[in-house]
Design a protein around this motif. Structure first.
Motif, PDB file in Angstrom:
ATOM      1  N   VAL A   1       0.856   4.471  -2.921  1.00  0.00           N
ATOM      2  CA  VAL A   1       0.448   5.306  -2.438  1.00  0.00           C
ATOM      3  C   VAL A   1       1.532   6.500  -2.704  1.00  0.00           C
ATOM      4  CG1 VAL A   1       0.158   7.128  -0.634  1.00  0.00           C
ATOM      5  CG2 VAL A   1      -1.429   4.898  -0.767  1.00  0.00           C
TER       6      VAL A   1
ATOM      7  N   ALA B   1      12.353   0.296  11.119  1.00  0.00           N
ATOM      8  CA  ALA B   1      10.977  -0.098  10.477  1.00  0.00           C
ATOM      9  C   ALA B   1      10.222   1.080  10.247  1.00  0.00           C
ATOM     10  CB  ALA B   1      10.245  -1.079  11.710  1.00  0.00           C
ATOM     11  N   MET B   2      10.480   2.431  10.800  1.00  0.00           N
ATOM     12  CA  MET B   2       9.793   3.499  10.826  1.00  0.00           C
ATOM     13  C   MET B   2      10.015   4.333   9.300  1.00  0.00           C
ATOM     14  SD  MET B   2      10.142   5.486  14.376  1.00  0.00           S
ATOM     15  CE  MET B   2       9.211   6.894  14.000  1.00  0.00           C
TER      16      MET B   2
ATOM     17  N   PHE C   1       0.925  -1.176  -0.074  1.00  0.00           N
ATOM     18  CA  PHE C   1      -0.107   0.131  -0.066  1.00  0.00           C
ATOM     19  C   PHE C   1       0.973   1.182  -0.063  1.00  0.00           C
ATOM     20  CE2 PHE C   1      -4.457  -0.388  -0.100  1.00  0.00           C
ATOM     21  CZ  PHE C   1      -4.788  -1.706   0.434  1.00  0.00           C
TER      22      PHE C   1
ATOM     23  N   TYR D   1       7.691   4.464   6.440  1.00  0.00           N
ATOM     24  CA  TYR D   1       6.525   5.266   6.879  1.00  0.00           C
ATOM     25  C   TYR D   1       6.737   6.785   6.857  1.00  0.00           C
ATOM     26  CZ  TYR D   1       4.393   0.872   7.580  1.00  0.00           C
ATOM     27  OH  TYR D   1       4.025  -0.436   7.319  1.00  0.00           O
ATOM     28  N   LEU D   2       8.109   7.133   7.282  1.00  0.00           N
ATOM     29  CA  LEU D   2       8.243   8.493   7.242  1.00  0.00           C
ATOM     30  C   LEU D   2       8.651   9.043   5.792  1.00  0.00           C
ATOM     31  CD1 LEU D   2      11.204   8.508   9.975  1.00  0.00           C
ATOM     32  CD2 LEU D   2       9.234   9.922  10.044  1.00  0.00           C
TER      33      LEU D   2
ATOM     34  N   MET E   1       6.702   7.912   3.387  1.00  0.00           N
ATOM     35  CA  MET E   1       5.477   8.099   2.836  1.00  0.00           C
ATOM     36  C   MET E   1       4.698   9.230   3.307  1.00  0.00           C
ATOM     37  SD  MET E   1       2.383   5.341   2.849  1.00  0.00           S
ATOM     38  CE  MET E   1       0.744   5.638   3.947  1.00  0.00           C
ATOM     39  N   ALA E   2       4.799   9.365   4.485  1.00  0.00           N
ATOM     40  CA  ALA E   2       4.410  10.775   5.117  1.00  0.00           C
ATOM     41  C   ALA E   2       4.978  12.014   4.402  1.00  0.00           C
ATOM     42  CB  ALA E   2       4.562  10.880   6.663  1.00  0.00           C
TER      43      ALA E   2
ATOM     44  N   LEU F   1       3.549  12.408   0.934  1.00  0.00           N
ATOM     45  CA  LEU F   1       2.354  12.671   0.796  1.00  0.00           C
ATOM     46  C   LEU F   1       2.151  14.290   0.843  1.00  0.00           C
ATOM     47  CD1 LEU F   1       0.251   9.397   1.978  1.00  0.00           C
ATOM     48  CD2 LEU F   1       0.402  10.601  -0.193  1.00  0.00           C
ATOM     49  N   LEU F   2       2.816  14.495   1.920  1.00  0.00           N
ATOM     50  CA  LEU F   2       2.812  16.056   2.264  1.00  0.00           C
ATOM     51  C   LEU F   2       3.337  16.863   1.300  1.00  0.00           C
ATOM     52  CD1 LEU F   2       3.516  15.417   5.958  1.00  0.00           C
ATOM     53  CD2 LEU F   2       1.287  15.765   5.048  1.00  0.00           C
TER      54      LEU F   2
ATOM     55  N   PRO G   1       0.427  15.355  -2.600  1.00  0.00           N
ATOM     56  CA  PRO G   1      -0.385  14.150  -2.018  1.00  0.00           C
ATOM     57  C   PRO G   1      -0.868  13.133  -3.033  1.00  0.00           C
ATOM     58  CG  PRO G   1      -1.050  16.328  -1.390  1.00  0.00           C
ATOM     59  CD  PRO G   1      -0.027  16.589  -2.413  1.00  0.00           C
ATOM     60  N   GLN G   2      -0.891  13.279  -4.516  1.00  0.00           N
ATOM     61  CA  GLN G   2      -0.946  12.286  -5.272  1.00  0.00           C
ATOM     62  C   GLN G   2      -0.217  11.281  -5.721  1.00  0.00           C
ATOM     63  OE1 GLN G   2      -0.593  15.375  -5.870  1.00  0.00           O
ATOM     64  NE2 GLN G   2      -0.472  16.095  -8.177  1.00  0.00           N
ATOM     65  N   GLY G   3       1.057  11.196  -5.088  1.00  0.00           N
ATOM     66  CA  GLY G   3       2.079  10.271  -5.341  1.00  0.00           C
ATOM     67  C   GLY G   3       2.831  10.860  -6.269  1.00  0.00           C
TER      68      GLY G   3
END
Lengths: 288, 316, 400
Positions: A233, A266-267, A229, A270-271, A273-274, A277-278, A281-283
């Motif tokens: 994204v 592991a983070m 996912f 996600y960092l 990804m955040a 997105l910021l 936002p549409q990738g």
């Protein structure tokens, strides 16, 4: 870091990324073209791995198992689309999330009933079961290189399919405007079924390829699902090109994260990804 | 008030009375079980505020829940009780602060991206806690003594007693329910409903929608924090799984299953899911198959949630 | 029936069903006094996931002992209450609560994963029910959180790896790298190993951790190769152990940098590991070729009953049943006479397939640590690495 070691870690990262691409490409197709959020995508990966396990035993050859497994996965995809998925096309994303979450539970238990709960290994095919030395202490499994090569070949194949063929054109048309495409004579129902089956097959194939190196165990789909996912994204929903770039990026981030900052390894994904997105936002390759 | 709404109210009242009476006849195991269900119901109500009433679908609502739980663990001494009020303040404070920071960042996106970014932040918190040895790592940490309320030596109730805890949770659940009802009927609540309907239009009308969404996000986070504090106090265990996407996903399940944007929906959803779990677990080892099938069938045939079953009258 | 009635009756049904279930339980009591009721033995073990084979081995061996005694212990039939804990610490307290407080077992046997054990310890300390640990090496269970009703027939994490440091040093490995999963058990293993290794002068040049139960070792194997230590010490068990040994070999490290670990690396995993495991030295309180009559008898009976070779987990499960038998015999099967039962179980010497061992005051085995080497599909006994190794049990109040 030693330059040779650095390159080897890059190789590790790319190899992991290519496998992620295989899984994520199916997810982005289903997401982008059918408009369905499919949480059960990780389950297809798991089914692929278990198929590799039992088919290799039955048929005696990993390559035969691969071929048979892909065929079975396509059939599974078509059946699932016809039974359940086609009722979700016009529904709110929330209900898709809920239903496919239910599917995860069902698949997990079916797996338990059919294959049991043990951890299994799949033998690396004899042809590729050796390692080539890279440094005086480290060697690299040739199978992993072969796996990457296969993923690259599939990536190329998908590019050709989507950009250069009629089927690809129909897929792209269908993703832009379903009704318009239908009124132009394209059998949307069949097209959607085919695309869904393709998505399932890609995930299952990834599971099959990964089985010899990652072993086969209950719950193996969950870890892959979430990361896929993230790939979709970051890359942009519906963009296979985006999935490719994002997957490699994530493979590298994950590998170097484990090595350079193990406490927050592991983070890192996600960092990333955040952050993406910021900023956008549409990738990376997503449509605004 | 139409007949359907009044019948629903009566049903809820009956349920409340049953809950109040239960500990008098129930066994300890079930008293504890229902306490946990009530905590889940509170958690679900907090998410419904976001999802059902404001249209913000968060897949990371476990974040404030889990952080509040860990806050309680951190402020509880090894062999003594933490004070109720100030440990609650700590938990709610952390939940609110985290929601504020996350909200400022994620509320800039919408739709599917909002879902994904909330998921991302949830997972970040999960992995941070999961990989920190001083927070107990993947095994979590234990809270050996429940928080206590002591006023100059007088202890009005003892949370170590399962029945006292039960009533404490019940009171809080009613409080949360009432607060949400009042809030949603107020002008603030009306604005939220308007935002869910059509945010653009609300902005045209002059409302600073971002601020309203942020306020809603923080409030929902605080209520989730309350649930987290209760969960940690009750179980005596905090574990990274409390922050996982599974937790967020299951919660979303409860809200959607019960019926979003309805007063009793989250409660019904929480009860239904937990009760089904318990029942199915008693039938077979492969109970998740039954639960999964139930969920799939519900989405296909009862799309607006279980409370829709109570709304049959409306069509007549 | 009108719609109205249907709604309320649906809710009532749920409440009624719950009430019925509750009211049924006290009805069972009068019947219990009529004849010697079966002894309820709770088995809370992993039957799914990476440790499933361990859970099965323990269960098999426990039942083997009971079968050897004619299906009864101290004259009582055995009724098993089985619960799969999935090696999930998050569900540990819930599961333990269910089996202890709802199913009301007389004895709780379990478990494998130390994180899950922590939850069980919490629940059994509160309830006082007899708890026998057939594997989890969670140090605090017979250390800081020791209790009169908690016994262990396996090991403490510290105990299994403490001798390894001395072994590696004596083989000439002055530096080493350490790798394991990042969870409580992994950290306890690291502590036990480091104490032993650094005490004799060894230097740990790198310690690598990956999240449990992740098994993607590639990046860390590359790091090991880059660090070039004299040897590598590790702790992995179950499915992870299988994969690590194979990956270590496939990365060409096995030939260049010798791999050591405690016995879990190679117990119950040799068939899957094949050639990759050959020659690996490990320390553990059990080995496959012990010249002990009791062991030979046990291995024969186990193989006959289950068509499998037993491993250390099976031995621990077998001893758990032995220990329970001793306690029950002392009180003639009356589990309610808890104090007398526990007193009988303390200070016993168990005639185990691993050799005789004594129960320490903290309720943990005092046993020899053997050095073993993988030859074929066996962990062959080489020598005694440390005689009568006793876990120091820091913080245990029963030692005072």
């Amino acid at each position: 870091m030693d330059p040779v070691i650095f390159l080897i870690q890059v190789l590790n990262g790319v190899q992991y990324g290519l496998l992620l691409f295989l899984v994520a490409s199916g997810l982005t197709l289903i997401f982008g073209i059918l408009g369905i959020i499919n949480l059960a995508h990780g389950s297809f990966y798991m089914v692929g791995a278990y198929l590799a396990f039992s088919l290799t035993e039955r048929l005696g050859s990993f390559w035969l198992a691969l071929a048979a497994g892909v065929v079975l996965a396509v059939l599974l995809g078509m059946a699932l689309e016809w039974l359940v998925m086609r009722f979700l096309y016009q529904r709110d994303h929330l209900y898709q999330v809920l239903l496919t979450y239910g599917l995860i539970l069902i698949f997990e238990e079916l797996r338990s009933l059919v294959w049991g709960d043990d951890v299994h290994g799949v033998q690396v095919p004899q042809l590729l079961d050796f390692s080539i030395p890279l440094t005086d202490t480290l060697s690299y499994q040739v199978y992993r290189l072969a796996m990457s090569a296969i993923c690259l070949a599939i990536a190329a194949g998908m590019y050709w399919l989507i950009q250069k063929t009629r089927l690809g054109m129909m897929i792209r048309a269908g993703s832009f405007n379903r009704d318009m495409a239908q009124s132009l004579g394209i059998d949307i129902a069949l097209l959607y079924r085919a695309v869904f089956a393709l998505g399932v097959a890609l995930a299952a194939l990834a599971g099959m390829l990964a089985a010899p190196v990652s072993s086969v165990f209950p719950g193996m789909g969950n870890q892959v699902l979430i990361i896929s996912f993230v790939v979709v994204v970051i890359g942009g929903i519906g963009s296979v090109k985006g999935a490719f770039v994002a997957a490699i990026l994530i493979g590298l981030a994950d590998t170097f994260g484990k090595v350079l900052v193990p406490q927050i390894a592991a983070m890192v994904v996600y960092l990333l990804m955040a952050a993406v997105l910021l900023w956008r936002p549409q990738g990376i390759f997503g449509r605004a | 008030m139409d007949r359907q709404a009044r019948s629903l109210q009566l049903l809820l009242l009956a349920g409340l009375l049953a809950l109040a009476a239960f500990p008098l006849v129930g066994e300890k195991f079930y008293i504890q079980f229902i306490t946990k269900v009530m905590v889940m119901a509170m958690f679900a109500m907090s998410l419904d505020l976001l999802v059902g009433y404001t249209g913000l679908v968060s897949l990371g609502h476990a974040l404030p829940f889990g952080l509040a739980a860990y806050a309680l663990m951190l402020v509880t001494p090894e062999t003594q009780a933490a004070g109720i009020w100030w440990s609650l303040a700590a938990s709610l404070g952390i939940a609110a602060a985290a929601s504020l920071v996350v909200g400022l960042l994620v509320l800039r996106t919408s739709g599917i991206y909002f879902i994904m970014v909330t998921l991302a932040f949830g997972q970040m918190a999960y992995y941070y806690v999961h990989d920190s040895s001083h927070l107990g790592g993947s095994d979590g940490k234990y809270i050996y003594v429940r928080p206590a309320l002591e006023l100059l030596g007088w202890k009005p109730f003892d949370l170590e007693n399962s029945t006292h805890f039960y009533y404490f949770a019940l009171a809080l659940m009613v409080f949360v329910y009432a607060t949400l009802r009042v809030l949603l009927a107020s002008p603030f609540g009306r604005v939220l409903a308007g935002i869910k309907e059509n945010e653009h239009r609300m902005r045209m009308l002059g409302f600073a929608t971002f601020r309203y969404k942020l306020a809603c996000f923080v409030l929902a986070g605080m209520l989730a924090g309350l649930a987290g504090w209760l969960a940690a106090a009750h179980d005596g265990l905090v574990n990274p799984e409390m922050l996982s996407w599974h937790q967020s996903g299951q919660l979303l399940m409860m809200v959607i299953l019960g019926g979003m944007g309805t007063p009793a929906g989250p409660i019904v959803g929480a009860v239904a899911l937990k009760a089904l779990e318990l029942v199915f677990q008693g039938w077979t080892k492969h109970w998740q198959l039954l639960l999964g099938a139930f969920i799939v069938l519900s989405v296909l045939f009862v799309p607006r949630g279980l409370t829709q079953l109570f709304a049959w009258r409306r069509r007549g | 029936m009108t719609i109205n009635d249907q709604r309320t009756s649906r809710r009532r049904f749920l409440q009624g069903a719950g009430g019925l279930a509750l009211s049924a339980s006290p009805l069972a009591l009068p019947f219990a006094f009529a004849q010697p009721a079966p002894l309820k033995v709770g088995l809370m073990l992993p039957y799914t996931g990476t440790y499933a084979s361990l859970g099965n081995a323990i269960t098999n061996a426990f039942k083997l002992y009971v079968a050897e005694k004619g299906g009864k212990l101290a004259g009582r039939d055995i009724e098993y209450v089985v619960l799969d804990d999935e090696s999930e610490p998050a569900k540990a307290v819930d599961n333990a609560n269910r089996i202890v407080n709802r199913d009301k077992v007389d004895v709780l046997v379990g478990t494998v994963h130390s994180g899950v054990q922590a939850g069980m310890v919490k629940v059994v300390r509160e309830s006082g029910v007899l708890s026998i640990i057939p594997n989890a090496g969670f140090g605090a269970a017979t250390g800081q959180l020791c209790a009169p009703n908690i016994f262990r027939t396996s090991f403490s994490n510290w105990q299994t790896i403490h001798a390894l440091g001395k072994v590696m040093w004596e083989k000439g490995h002055k530096t080493c790298a350490w790798i394991t999963h990042k969870y409580a058990a992994g950290e306890e293993m690291f502590g036990g190993f480091r104490q032993g290794y650094e005490k004799v002068g060894g230097k740990i040049v790198k310690d690598l951790w990956l999240p449990f139960p992740n098994v993607e070792f590639q990046a860390l194997l590359t790091e090991i190769a880059a660090a070039k230590p004299d040897a590598v010490a590790c702790f992995f068990a179950g499915g992870a152990a299988v994969k690590f040994v194979k990956d270590y070999d496939a990365a060409g490290l096995k030939a260049k940098i010798p791999l050591y670990g405690n016995g879990f690396l190679t117990d119950g995993t040799l068939q899957a590991q094949g050639a990759s495991a050959q020659g690996i030295l490990t320390t553990l309180h059990y080995a496959d070729s012990l010249e002990i009559p009791k062991d030979k008898e046990f291995r024969l009976n186990y193989a006959k009953a289950y068509k499998l070779q037993p491993d250390v987990y099976a031995v621990q499960g077998y001893d758990a049943a032995q220990l329970l038998d001793i306690g029950l015999k002392a009180v003639k099967g009356d589990v309610k006479a808890a104090k007398a039962m526990f007193a009988a179980m303390e200070g016993v010497t168990i005639d185990s397939p691993r050799g005789k061992w004594k129960m320490s005051r903290a309720h943990n085995p005092i046993q020899d640590s053997y050095l073993r080497q993988v030859v074929g599909e066996q962990n062959k006994y080489v020598s005694v690495a440390w005689k009568a190794l006793e876990d120091p049990a820091p913080g245990c109040r029963m030692l005072a």
